[in-house]
Design an enzyme around this catalytic site. Sequence first.
Site, PDB file in Angstrom:
ATOM      1  N   LYS A   1      13.408 -16.800  14.821  1.00 56.69           N
ATOM      2  CA  LYS A   1      13.135 -17.275  13.543  1.00 56.69           C
ATOM      3  C   LYS A   1      13.564 -16.059  12.746  1.00 56.69           C
ATOM      4  CE  LYS A   1       9.059 -18.924  13.852  1.00 56.69           C
ATOM      5  NZ  LYS A   1       8.634 -18.423  15.151  1.00 56.69           N
TER       6      LYS A   1
ATOM      7  N   ARG B   1       3.143 -24.656   9.084  1.00 56.62           N
ATOM      8  CA  ARG B   1       3.081 -24.764  10.420  1.00 56.62           C
ATOM      9  C   ARG B   1       2.029 -25.662  11.140  1.00 56.62           C
ATOM     10  NH1 ARG B   1       3.515 -19.089  13.837  1.00 56.62           N
ATOM     11  NH2 ARG B   1       4.295 -18.390  12.112  1.00 56.62           N
TER      12      ARG B   1
ATOM     13  N   ARG C   1       9.693  -7.455  22.771  1.00 57.84           N
ATOM     14  CA  ARG C   1      10.052  -7.068  21.270  1.00 57.84           C
ATOM     15  C   ARG C   1       9.514  -5.692  20.588  1.00 57.84           C
ATOM     16  NH1 ARG C   1       8.913 -11.677  16.979  1.00 57.84           N
ATOM     17  NH2 ARG C   1       6.587 -11.395  17.747  1.00 57.84           N
TER      18      ARG C   1
ATOM     19  N   ARG D   1       4.109  -5.301  18.222  1.00 60.80           N
ATOM     20  CA  ARG D   1       3.431  -6.253  17.422  1.00 60.80           C
ATOM     21  C   ARG D   1       1.861  -6.447  18.244  1.00 60.80           C
ATOM     22  NH1 ARG D   1       6.260 -11.228  14.657  1.00 60.80           N
ATOM     23  NH2 ARG D   1       4.261 -12.211  15.383  1.00 60.80           N
TER      24      ARG D   1
ATOM     25  N   ARG E   1      -0.687 -18.461  21.621  1.00 63.73           N
ATOM     26  CA  ARG E   1       0.433 -18.571  20.424  1.00 63.73           C
ATOM     27  C   ARG E   1       1.296 -19.831  20.682  1.00 63.73           C
ATOM     28  NH1 ARG E   1       2.850 -13.102  19.580  1.00 63.73           N
ATOM     29  NH2 ARG E   1       4.526 -14.151  18.114  1.00 63.73           N
TER      30      ARG E   1
END
Length: 217
Positions: free
Chosen positions: A14, A89, A128, A161, A172
Site C-alpha cells: 500500500k 480498517r 522491510r 519498524r 497483524r
Amino acid sequence: MINLILLGPPGAGKGTQATRISQKYGIPHISTGEIFRRHIKEGTEFGKEAQEYMNKGELVPDSLVLKIAEARLMEDDCLEGFLLDGFPRTVNQASNLDIFLDERNHSITHVIDIDVDKELLMTRLIGRRVCRNCNANYHVITMPPEKEGICDVCGGELYQRSDDTAATVENRLEVYNSLTKPLLEYYEKSGKLVHIDGNLEPDDVFKNIIAAIGDSE
Ligand code: AP5
Ligand code: MG
C-alpha cells in the site's frame, strides 16, 4: 476527482504504491499508520496511547482513529482529492467515513484492493527497512539500497519498524483477516471495488492501478 482508498493486508504494498499514485495525480497520501508513527516519535499523548496497540499488532480504537483521520481530511489540500492508505480498517470506520464525506458533499470514488499471497507477506515485512528521514521503503533482499543501511533518496538512516517482528506480523495478519477483510464486502456493494494483483513487480502493480483508475482525473 479522485478520492481513493487503498486496501490490502500488511505488506501488500500500500505504502509503496501510494507514493507513486499520489505523485502521479497530485493528491495527498494519507496513511493513518504514518500519522501514528509521527505522534510516537514526537512523544504526544496520542502517540503513547497508539503505541500500545501498534506494538502488539492490534488496531488503534476506532474513536481515536476517526478523530485523527477526519481532522486530516478537513485540511485544505484534501479538497481536490486524496488517497487513504490503511484507513478505514473496520466496517465501523468505513461507515463513519461515508457519513463524514456525505455531510461535505463528497464521496469515495475508487477502492483498490491489493491482493498478495499470504506466504509472501511475512517475508516482505520482516525484510522491510524504512528511511527515518523521508520514509522511503526498501527490502533487504528484493529492493536493497545501494549502501547498506543508507537511504538512496536522501542519505537518511534506514530502520526496521518495531511491529515488523515475526510474532507481531502474525497477529497483524490475523487482525486483518478478522476485522479488515469484511470491508471488501462493504465496498463490493458500492460497486467501486477493484482487485489488483499485488504479487507482481511494483512497476506492474502500479500500471494496473493506473489502468483501474482510468481517466477519472
Ligand atoms: P500501517 O502503517 O498502515 O501498516 P500495515 O497496514 O500493517 O501495512 P504496512 O505499512 O506494513 O504494509 P504496506 O501495505 O504499506 O506495504 P509496503 O508498501 O510498506 O499500520 C500500522 C499499525 O497502525 C496497525 O497495525 C495499527 O495498529 C495502526 N493503525 C493504522 N491505521 C489504523 C486504522 N485505520 N485503524 C486502527 N489502527 C490503525 O511494502 C512492504 C514491503 O514489501 C517493503 O519492504 C516493500 O519494499 C516491499 N514491496 C512492496 N511492494 C512490493 C512488490 N510488488 N514486490 C515485492 N516487494 C514489494
Ligand atoms: Mg504502509
